[in-house]
Motif scaffolding. Structure first.
Motif, PDB file in Angstrom:
ATOM      1  N   ARG A 134     -63.441  36.949 -91.894  1.00 33.61           N
ATOM      2  CA  ARG A 134     -63.733  36.411 -90.555  1.00 33.61           C
ATOM      3  C   ARG A 134     -64.794  35.308 -90.615  1.00 33.61           C
ATOM      4  NH1 ARG A 134     -67.663  38.631 -87.027  1.00 33.61           N
ATOM      5  NH2 ARG A 134     -69.198  39.934 -88.059  1.00 33.61           N
ATOM      6  N   CYS A 171     -72.385  39.047 -81.487  1.00 33.94           N
ATOM      7  CA  CYS A 171     -71.142  39.606 -80.963  1.00 33.94           C
ATOM      8  C   CYS A 171     -71.039  41.065 -81.428  1.00 33.94           C
ATOM      9  CB  CYS A 171     -69.955  38.785 -81.447  1.00 33.94           C
ATOM     10  SG  CYS A 171     -69.641  38.953 -83.213  1.00 33.94           S
ATOM     11  N   CYS A 174     -70.752  41.500 -85.283  1.00 28.27           N
ATOM     12  CA  CYS A 174     -71.997  41.211 -86.001  1.00 28.27           C
ATOM     13  C   CYS A 174     -73.030  42.303 -85.739  1.00 28.27           C
ATOM     14  CB  CYS A 174     -72.554  39.852 -85.596  1.00 28.27           C
ATOM     15  SG  CYS A 174     -71.629  38.468 -86.300  1.00 28.27           S
ATOM     16  N   ALA A 192     -74.784  36.116 -88.373  1.00 28.88           N
ATOM     17  CA  ALA A 192     -74.025  35.317 -87.403  1.00 28.88           C
ATOM     18  C   ALA A 192     -72.586  35.200 -87.871  1.00 28.88           C
ATOM     19  CB  ALA A 192     -74.635  33.926 -87.278  1.00 28.88           C
ATOM     20  N   CYS A 193     -71.709  34.794 -86.960  1.00 31.25           N
ATOM     21  CA  CYS A 193     -70.323  34.523 -87.305  1.00 31.25           C
ATOM     22  C   CYS A 193     -69.828  33.377 -86.431  1.00 31.25           C
ATOM     23  CB  CYS A 193     -69.467  35.789 -87.132  1.00 31.25           C
ATOM     24  SG  CYS A 193     -69.045  36.134 -85.410  1.00 31.25           S
ATOM     25  N   CYS A 196     -70.288  33.928 -82.609  1.00 31.71           N
ATOM     26  CA  CYS A 196     -71.561  34.139 -81.912  1.00 31.71           C
ATOM     27  C   CYS A 196     -72.718  33.300 -82.452  1.00 31.71           C
ATOM     28  CB  CYS A 196     -71.941  35.614 -81.953  1.00 31.71           C
ATOM     29  SG  CYS A 196     -72.369  36.233 -83.594  1.00 31.71           S
TER      30      CYS A 196
HETATM   31 ZN    ZN Z   1     -70.711  37.376 -84.572  1.00 29.84          ZN
END
Ligand code: ZN
Ligand code: ZN
Ligand code: FE
Length: 771
Positions: A134, A171, A174, A192-193, A196
């Motif tokens: 992801r 999110c 996360c 983080a991703c 978010c």
């Molecule tokens: Zn995230």
């Protein structure tokens, strides 16, 4: 030993409750999950939490298992962690079961160490390039083993709410990782991703957004491929990137930055591509891959495939590997090396904010690849070289600051203000000596502003209340004035004494020591410019026991930029007024007749022609006499040219440098005969390489002769001149042959970047001695 503490007298199965405080770099490195896992595996009850002091643990269970916990915590902690000390005591058992990770406690004295920024780890790198992950191609991937730290911390204890990541709400996916002690991202504060976290943006020079996210990255890569200059916001500030193979593009960058010849550092996609352009040794390859990811100075290959202008006439290249995921993506897409120079103009500090960068890099960068994770403080790339087989830090910044340079045993509250060039500040806190990152030369208004911010920052981040300010003896340095305004007692430390103290501190040396402090310029208490000093340190203090033969610097400060002036000063000292007629010499011919007349009069009357013992200016003078450099475009250019000339020479010749004794006065190393011999050699057609080699060897032998004459057993080599490998290696070899112990710089820069450390160490040593 703590492990033999309270549990020592306990019966093995007896139930006990242990309190433990672990100090050091233990936050944000997966330390609590590690304690949690260990305690659970041992079936212990209790908790672990971050505190201002570090990590606090209470554990309850059979005494023998508690001992295993203590031993494991002390000796098997996860890789980025580093423990300064552990306090242990016992308390009444309270029963209960299960081991918890508790919320941070914010009271008390903040001595927990903030970690440096760490290069992307292998696990994160795999995710970055895994199409099924992801975080595939997400330029802000990180975990507890890697990612930004120092550059995003606003306050301690290190927690997301006190970093510049606090503006990004995690999110659910996360947050789950962040909350799961079994996850690699448990309390990874910058977690983080793409859903978010921070995002990329590509801006035109007027700030118009041209593309977002991966499109922005790919467009930036395309622009670099097309020869454009792209400003890229990284970890500690902006870089200016340009294709390192494209001569026209590199020249445009040089013109835009008004930087005619100072070498540029280069970022390579992989170690394999470094090997195509350079000849790295094993230790240099290790440094390239170090989590600090410094710029490493490496011998270049004959056919490097790089534009000539990246480092003109320079036998070494400054190389570094990608350290942020953004760099990994960009370099992977490009597949070729790029110039990666600091995003600044002239001597100004590196730009960190994207809006500020638009203004400050206007007219230089043609595109801006930016993101919305704020950089809290500027942190330049560190620079390292291998000296006598060991790493030597030349610029201490990203990846290294704010690690302590001396561990333990120091009185708190000493704030050292550093020198003028390569400024840093240093602070004693929690018994350790911490040094700021490289802050640059205090030549410009913006540089001095950044320096003052860093002063506030170091005290605030460590919650220290300075009680003593330490400054250079030079009254007019901006750093000296800042110290005088600090509102606490001030002590001044002579520049070369601070250099020696810095080297002693890093090696934990106590007096007696003979310090050889050679550099460009330092304020001498006799009103002359020192720089070729031999300083003896004893329990009673310091004493100047020898120095280079003094000569006059026509034009004073201007001599630092014009090696021909140093040459004229050397000639005038040896030949008197006749020096001004030696126009067959390139260094003398480099002046117009009227200039020579002015300088001759100035020298005769002693106007604007200060006396100096500077080794740096001596090297400059010889570089000019060899016809290598008459005017320098950057600090150290002439000395470097002379050093590189000597590297290729193997004649084994050495100029005679008599050590002159004059009663109780300091010994004098007389370079006069070397000037005469060098001119004769040049007249005989000997190449500059052989002259330079003979000079380096002669100076090294003079150092050995002084050490033997003074019966010194332990010698430290310090000051900017000992960045010179020819000089240092010849001196180390000579001193060892003479059965002396010799020390040179490793963690602390030999140049003025180490002055603050030396000032603090000297101030810390003096009060203890007098107590
Ligand atoms: Zn995230
Ligand atoms: Zn990682
Ligand atoms: Fe210096």
């Amino acid at each position: 030993m703590p492990a033999a503490g309270p549990m020592g007298q306990a019966r093995p199965g007896e139930r006990r409750r242990l309190r433990m405080v672990v100090r050091g770099a233990v936050q944000g490195v997966g330390f609590r999950p590690f304690v949690h896992r260990t305690a659970n595996a041992l079936g212990l009850a209790g908790w672990v939490r971050n505190t201002a002091a570090g990590v606090a643990i209470e554990a309850e269970g059979p005494a023998d298992r508690l001992s295993v916990l203590v031993d494991t915590v002390l000796h098997r902690s996860p890789a980025p962690a580093s423990i300064d000390g552990v306090d242990l005591d016992e308390t009444e058992p309270v029963g209960g079961s299960g081991f918890a990770i508790r919320d941070s406690e914010t009271g008390g004295a903040h001595v927990a160490r903030v970690l440096p920024d760490l290069a992307t780890c292998d696990d994160c790198l795999r995710e970055l390039f895994d199409p099924a992950d992801r975080r595939h191609r997400y330029p802000f991937v990180n975990c507890t083993r890697c990612g930004p730290r120092y550059s995003i911390v606003e306050a301690v204890p290190y927690d997301r709410s006190r970093t510049s990541m606090h503006r990004f709400a995690m999110c659910p996916a996360c947050q789950r990782e962040y909350d799961d002690p079994a996850d690699r991202r448990f309390h990874a504060e910058p977690n983080a991703c793409p859903g978010c976290g921070p995002r990329l943006d590509l801006w035109s020079p007027d700030g118009t957004s041209l593309a977002r996210d991966d499109d922005a990255l790919q467009a930036a890569a395309a622009a670099i491929r097309a020869g454009k200059i792209v400003a890229v916001k990284g970890i500690g500030g902006f870089h200016l990137l340009v294709d390192a193979r494209d001569e026209a593009a590199v020249r445009r960058l040089r013109a835009a930055k008004a930087r005619p010849s100072k070498p540029f550092a280069m970022m390579f996609p992989t170690l394999a591509t470094v090997r195509e352009a350079c000849r790295p040794e094993v230790e240099e390859e290790r440094l390239l891959g170090d989590p600090a990811r410094p710029i490493v100075l490496i011998r270049r290959a004959a056919q490097s495939g790089l534009a000539r202008s990246v480092a003109p006439d320079n036998p070494r290249l400054g190389a570094l590997l990608p350290y942020a995921p953004l760099h990994h993506l960009l370099m992977h897409d490009l597949g070729f090396p790029v110039v990666a120079t600091s995003g600044n103009r002239g001597d100004e500090p590196i730009a960190t904010d994207e809006h500020d960068a638009l203004r400050r890099l206007a007219g230089i960068a043609e595109l801006f690849l930016v993101h919305d994770r704020p950089i809290v403080r500027p942190v330049d790339d560190s620079v390292v070289q291998v000296m006598c087989g060991r790493p030597q830090v030349l610029r201490r910044a990203r990846g290294l600051a704010p690690n302590p340079v001396v561990h333990g045993g120091l009185p708190d509250g000493i704030l050292a203000f550093g020198a003028h060039l390569k400024a840093t500040v240093a602070l004693t806190v929690g018994g350790n000596l911490v040094a700021s990152q490289h802050l640059g030369d205090l030549e410009t208004g913006p540089a001095r502003d950044a320096y003052r911010q860093a002063l506030d920052d170091v005290a605030r981040l460590h919650e220290a209340r300075p009680r003593l300010a330490v400054r250079d003896a030079h009254p007019d340095y901006a750093s000296s004035r800042a110290a005088e305004e600090a509102g606490v007692p001030v002590v001044a430390v002579q520049h070369h004494v601070a250099h020696v103290a810095a080297c002693m501190a890093e090696h934990g040396l106590a007096p007696p020591v003979l310090g050889v402090a050679w550099d460009g310029t330092g304020y001498g208490p006799d009103g002359t410019v020192w720089g070729g000093e031999f300083i003896r340190i004893t329990e009673a203090g310091w004493q100047r026991v020898a120095h280079l033969r003094p000569f006059r610097l026509p034009g004073g400060e201007a001599a630092a930029r014009e090696p021909r002036r140093s040459a004229l000063g050397l000639l005038a000292e040896v030949y008197g007024r006749g020096a001004f007629g030696m126009t067959r010499l390139a260094a003398v011919a480099a002046f117009a007749p009227t200039e020579r007349e002015v300088l001759r009069n100035a020298l005769a009357r002693g106007l604007n022609a200060p006396w100096t013992t500077s080794a740096g200016r001596l090297f400059d003078g010889f570089a000019a006499l060899c016809g290598l450099v008459q005017r320098a475009s950057y600090e150290g250019e002439a000395a470097s040219a002379l050093e590189w000339a000597a590297e290729g020479s193997r004649t084994g010749r050495s100029y005679d440098m008599p050590v002159v004794e004059r009663g109780t006065a300091p010994l004098v190393v007389d370079w006069g005969p070397a000037v005469v011999a060098a001119l004769a050699d040049r007249a005989d057609g000997m190449p500059p390489a052989a002259v330079s080699e003979a000079l380096h060897n002669g100076l090294a032998r003079a150092i050995v002769a002084v050490a033997v004459r003074l019966e010194a057993q332990r010698i430290v080599l310090t000051g900017g001149c000992f960045q010179n490998r020819c000089l240092t290696e010849a001196t180390v070899a000579g001193l060892r042959t003479a059965s002396r112990q010799v020390f040179w710089h490793g963690r602390v820069p030999p140049n003025d970047g180490g002055i603050a450390v030396g000032q603090a160490a000297w101030a810390a040593w003096r009060p203890r001695k007098e107590a």
